[in-house]
Write a protein that holds these residues in place. Structure first.
Motif, PDB file in Angstrom:
ATOM      1  N   ARG A 113       1.021  -1.151  -0.154  1.00  0.00           N
ATOM      2  CA  ARG A 113       0.001   0.078   0.070  1.00  0.00           C
ATOM      3  C   ARG A 113       0.807   1.276   0.005  1.00  0.00           C
ATOM      4  O   ARG A 113       0.330   2.542  -0.255  1.00  0.00           O
ATOM      5  N   LEU A 114       1.961   1.208   0.227  1.00  0.00           N
ATOM      6  CA  LEU A 114       3.039   2.209   0.631  1.00  0.00           C
ATOM      7  C   LEU A 114       3.254   3.417  -0.519  1.00  0.00           C
ATOM      8  O   LEU A 114       3.356   4.497  -0.559  1.00  0.00           O
ATOM      9  N   SER A 115       3.165   2.583  -1.647  1.00  0.00           N
ATOM     10  CA  SER A 115       3.459   3.484  -2.913  1.00  0.00           C
ATOM     11  C   SER A 115       2.274   4.505  -3.195  1.00  0.00           C
ATOM     12  O   SER A 115       2.382   5.620  -4.028  1.00  0.00           O
ATOM     13  N   ASP A 116       0.965   4.209  -2.633  1.00  0.00           N
ATOM     14  CA  ASP A 116      -0.220   5.130  -2.604  1.00  0.00           C
ATOM     15  C   ASP A 116       0.336   6.278  -1.898  1.00  0.00           C
ATOM     16  O   ASP A 116      -0.110   7.417  -2.148  1.00  0.00           O
ATOM     17  N   PHE A 117       0.804   5.893  -0.793  1.00  0.00           N
ATOM     18  CA  PHE A 117       1.310   7.117   0.185  1.00  0.00           C
ATOM     19  C   PHE A 117       2.066   7.923  -0.624  1.00  0.00           C
ATOM     20  O   PHE A 117       2.158   9.244  -0.592  1.00  0.00           O
ATOM     21  N   TYR A 118       3.278   7.382  -0.997  1.00  0.00           N
ATOM     22  CA  TYR A 118       4.269   8.179  -1.703  1.00  0.00           C
ATOM     23  C   TYR A 118       3.560   9.007  -2.821  1.00  0.00           C
ATOM     24  O   TYR A 118       4.056  10.088  -3.183  1.00  0.00           O
ATOM     25  N   ALA A 119       2.735   8.435  -3.388  1.00  0.00           N
ATOM     26  CA  ALA A 119       2.111   9.141  -4.551  1.00  0.00           C
ATOM     27  C   ALA A 119       1.290  10.675  -4.285  1.00  0.00           C
ATOM     28  O   ALA A 119       1.208  11.459  -4.662  1.00  0.00           O
ATOM     29  N   ARG A 120       0.815  10.382  -3.135  1.00  0.00           N
ATOM     30  CA  ARG A 120      -0.022  11.496  -2.502  1.00  0.00           C
ATOM     31  C   ARG A 120       0.860  12.399  -1.628  1.00  0.00           C
ATOM     32  O   ARG A 120       0.582  13.436  -1.490  1.00  0.00           O
ATOM     33  N   HIS A 121       1.911  12.072  -1.308  1.00  0.00           N
ATOM     34  CA  HIS A 121       2.946  12.727  -0.533  1.00  0.00           C
ATOM     35  C   HIS A 121       4.360  12.538  -0.650  1.00  0.00           C
ATOM     36  O   HIS A 121       5.111  11.832  -0.143  1.00  0.00           O
ATOM     37  N   PRO A 122       4.746  12.868  -2.112  1.00  0.00           N
ATOM     38  CA  PRO A 122       6.168  12.508  -2.793  1.00  0.00           C
ATOM     39  C   PRO A 122       7.122  13.347  -1.985  1.00  0.00           C
ATOM     40  O   PRO A 122       8.549  12.837  -1.915  1.00  0.00           O
ATOM     41  N   ASP A 123       6.877  14.040  -1.096  1.00  0.00           N
ATOM     42  CA  ASP A 123       7.988  14.958  -0.258  1.00  0.00           C
ATOM     43  C   ASP A 123       8.253  14.302   1.262  1.00  0.00           C
ATOM     44  O   ASP A 123       8.993  14.763   1.786  1.00  0.00           O
ATOM     45  N   ILE A 124       7.569  13.329   1.581  1.00  0.00           N
ATOM     46  CA  ILE A 124       7.560  12.515   2.832  1.00  0.00           C
ATOM     47  C   ILE A 124       8.212  11.278   2.542  1.00  0.00           C
ATOM     48  O   ILE A 124       7.960  10.442   1.668  1.00  0.00           O
ATOM     49  N   THR A 125       9.433  10.989   3.430  1.00  0.00           N
ATOM     50  CA  THR A 125      10.271   9.773   3.524  1.00  0.00           C
ATOM     51  C   THR A 125       9.567   8.770   4.816  1.00  0.00           C
ATOM     52  O   THR A 125       9.760   9.555   5.729  1.00  0.00           O
ATOM     53  N   VAL A 126       9.536   7.630   4.352  1.00  0.00           N
ATOM     54  CA  VAL A 126       8.809   6.701   5.565  1.00  0.00           C
ATOM     55  C   VAL A 126      10.166   5.687   5.762  1.00  0.00           C
ATOM     56  O   VAL A 126      10.265   5.055   4.580  1.00  0.00           O
ATOM     57  N   ASN A 127      10.624   5.522   6.682  1.00  0.00           N
ATOM     58  CA  ASN A 127      11.461   4.503   7.176  1.00  0.00           C
ATOM     59  C   ASN A 127      10.604   3.501   8.113  1.00  0.00           C
ATOM     60  O   ASN A 127      10.263   3.801   8.954  1.00  0.00           O
ATOM     61  N   VAL A 128      10.863   2.276   7.418  1.00  0.00           N
ATOM     62  CA  VAL A 128      10.057   1.331   8.001  1.00  0.00           C
ATOM     63  C   VAL A 128      11.208   0.118   8.987  1.00  0.00           C
ATOM     64  O   VAL A 128      11.984  -0.194   8.133  1.00  0.00           O
ATOM     65  N   GLN A 129      10.690  -0.136  10.042  1.00  0.00           N
ATOM     66  CA  GLN A 129      11.583  -1.048  10.713  1.00  0.00           C
ATOM     67  C   GLN A 129      10.602  -2.231  11.335  1.00  0.00           C
ATOM     68  O   GLN A 129       9.415  -2.180  11.732  1.00  0.00           O
ATOM     69  N   ALA A 130      11.269  -3.448  11.100  1.00  0.00           N
ATOM     70  CA  ALA A 130      10.541  -4.713  11.652  1.00  0.00           C
ATOM     71  C   ALA A 130      11.480  -5.236  12.678  1.00  0.00           C
ATOM     72  O   ALA A 130      12.429  -5.868  12.373  1.00  0.00           O
ATOM     73  N   PRO A 131      11.222  -5.008  13.795  1.00  0.00           N
ATOM     74  CA  PRO A 131      12.300  -5.381  14.934  1.00  0.00           C
ATOM     75  C   PRO A 131      11.831  -6.978  15.447  1.00  0.00           C
ATOM     76  O   PRO A 131      10.859  -7.586  14.813  1.00  0.00           O
ATOM     77  N   PRO A 132      12.862  -7.634  15.901  1.00  0.00           N
ATOM     78  CA  PRO A 132      12.519  -8.845  16.236  1.00  0.00           C
ATOM     79  C   PRO A 132      11.500  -9.282  17.297  1.00  0.00           C
ATOM     80  O   PRO A 132      10.857 -10.420  16.998  1.00  0.00           O
ATOM     81  N   SER A 133      11.026  -8.265  17.885  1.00  0.00           N
ATOM     82  CA  SER A 133      10.101  -8.564  18.722  1.00  0.00           C
ATOM     83  C   SER A 133       8.654  -8.657  18.075  1.00  0.00           C
ATOM     84  O   SER A 133       8.407  -7.760  17.181  1.00  0.00           O
ATOM     85  N   ASP A 134       7.729  -9.468  18.526  1.00  0.00           N
ATOM     86  CA  ASP A 134       6.233  -9.894  17.778  1.00  0.00           C
ATOM     87  C   ASP A 134       5.524  -8.646  18.406  1.00  0.00           C
ATOM     88  O   ASP A 134       4.343  -8.681  17.962  1.00  0.00           O
ATOM     89  N   GLN A 135       5.892  -7.500  19.136  1.00  0.00           N
ATOM     90  CA  GLN A 135       4.888  -6.685  19.429  1.00  0.00           C
ATOM     91  C   GLN A 135       5.780  -5.432  19.574  1.00  0.00           C
ATOM     92  O   GLN A 135       6.361  -4.985  20.430  1.00  0.00           O
ATOM     93  N   PRO A 136       5.818  -4.534  18.357  1.00  0.00           N
ATOM     94  CA  PRO A 136       6.589  -3.357  18.279  1.00  0.00           C
ATOM     95  C   PRO A 136       6.228  -2.320  19.468  1.00  0.00           C
ATOM     96  O   PRO A 136       5.113  -2.274  19.728  1.00  0.00           O
ATOM     97  N   VAL A 137       7.517  -1.747  19.985  1.00  0.00           N
ATOM     98  CA  VAL A 137       7.251  -0.550  20.982  1.00  0.00           C
ATOM     99  C   VAL A 137       7.673   0.533  20.362  1.00  0.00           C
ATOM    100  O   VAL A 137       8.702   0.635  19.597  1.00  0.00           O
ATOM    101  N   LEU A 138       7.125   1.763  20.837  1.00  0.00           N
ATOM    102  CA  LEU A 138       7.645   3.131  20.352  1.00  0.00           C
ATOM    103  C   LEU A 138       8.893   3.538  21.409  1.00  0.00           C
ATOM    104  O   LEU A 138       8.632   4.145  22.177  1.00  0.00           O
ATOM    105  N   SER A 139       9.702   2.880  20.875  1.00  0.00           N
ATOM    106  CA  SER A 139      11.255   3.389  21.709  1.00  0.00           C
ATOM    107  C   SER A 139      11.783   4.619  20.974  1.00  0.00           C
ATOM    108  O   SER A 139      10.917   5.102  20.121  1.00  0.00           O
ATOM    109  N   THR A 140      12.515   5.114  21.705  1.00  0.00           N
ATOM    110  CA  THR A 140      13.237   6.407  21.157  1.00  0.00           C
ATOM    111  C   THR A 140      13.569   6.329  19.555  1.00  0.00           C
ATOM    112  O   THR A 140      14.243   5.512  19.207  1.00  0.00           O
TER     113      THR A 140
END
Length: 296
Positions: A113-140
């Motif tokens: 789905r992310l290509s649709d976001f880039y098409a709508r917001h070409p000036d924004i960069t999204v960095n995706v992290q998939a941590p080893p934990s099966d429950q992602p946490v909002l760390s620093t």
């Protein structure tokens, strides 16, 4: 400042307190459980008091540990807010964000789905992290988290995206053969065992809630859904497919769903935006966009 313990030890202790166990802290920090244990003992030696009550399973903070935990959490929150404000003032953070989610969710739900976001917001960069934990946490350093559960997080503002349901799936020929041979519980099963068995429902939960007695037939076990899906596509058995991951594969005909097999465990997928990121143009645009996306 000379009297402060090493930052690495404080980060480890904070992870243990936030996540509730040394095992989950190790997964989140991408280190081994013994490394976490060693770091906690080193911190206790630095401070001179016991920080964890190890007679409890899992270990819980002592009274002193609770005080240290609050101070560390407040300190990190102040640093995070200050950095966010500094970036915002400099105009840096308005055009980028960093999010975290499970590997399966990233592979099968977000990235297509992310290509649709880039098409709508070409000036924004999204960095995706998939941590080893099966429950992602909002760390620093993380702005947004996609998480599965019941929405009871307090580390940011949370919105429900969609109800999640599970259904047994397999390659069409494998599923047809399994149905011909007998009932679902007799099929070769593909299982996924993650770090938080209380969080992710499994075949055992599925059979128990549907009052089916599981057979003892051997199957295949994996530690993430990407491997499990590939095993199902390879024809190695029937997997318990979460619809956010397998629905498109079923619609495309690569997998087939067991008739009348859909089950609702009462859980859903949520998106959480950290308190600091709520001020960022990029994070706000992303959350607004993702809340408009269809579930499957």
């Amino acid at each position: 400042m000379a009297n402060l313990p090493p930052l690495r030890l404080l980060l480890t202790f904070d992870a243990v307190c936030r996540l509730g166990s040394m095992q989950r802290a190790a997964q989140s920090l991408n280190v081994t459980p013994p490394a976490v244990t060693q770091a906690i003992r080193a911190l206790e030696q630095e401070i001179g008091v016991c920080l964890l009550d190890r007679s409890a399973k899992p270990a819980v903070p002592t009274e002193a540990g609770e005080r240290i935990s609050r101070a560390v959490r407040n300190g990190f929150a102040l640093i995070e807010d200050t950095i966010a404000e500094t970036r915002h003032a400099a105009g840096v953070s308005d055009h980028q964000l960093t999010l975290c989610c499970t590997l399966g969710f990233a592979t099968y739900w977000l990235m297509p789905r992310l290509s649709d976001f880039y098409a709508r917001h070409p000036d924004i960069t999204v960095n995706v992290q998939a941590p080893p934990s099966d429950q992602p946490v909002l760390s620093t350093g993380l702005d947004v988290a996609f998480r599965y559960g019941r929405g009871d997080w307090t580390d940011g503002r949370t919105w429900k995206l969609f109800d999640e349901r599970a259904c047994p799936v397999a390659r069409p020929d494998v599923l047809a053969e399994a149905r011909k041979a007998g009932e679902l519980e007799e099929a070769v099963l593909i299982d996924v065992r993650l770090g938080s068995p209380h969080l992710w429902d499994s075949w055992s939960d599925y059979f128990a809630q549907r009052q089916i007695r599981r057979s003892g037939r051997p199957g295949h076990t994996f530690d993430n859904y990407v491997q499990a899906v590939q095993a199902a596509l390879d024809g190695r058995g029937v997997m318990l497919g979460w619809q956010s991951i397998t629905r498109k594969l079923v619609d495309d005909g690569a997998l087939a769903a067991w008739p009348e097999g859909v089950h609702d465990f009462g859980t859903a997928y949520f998106v959480t935006c950290s308190h600091g990121a709520l001020k960022k143009k990029a994070a706000k645009a992303f959350v607004d966009w993702v809340r408009q996306q269809p579930a499957h």
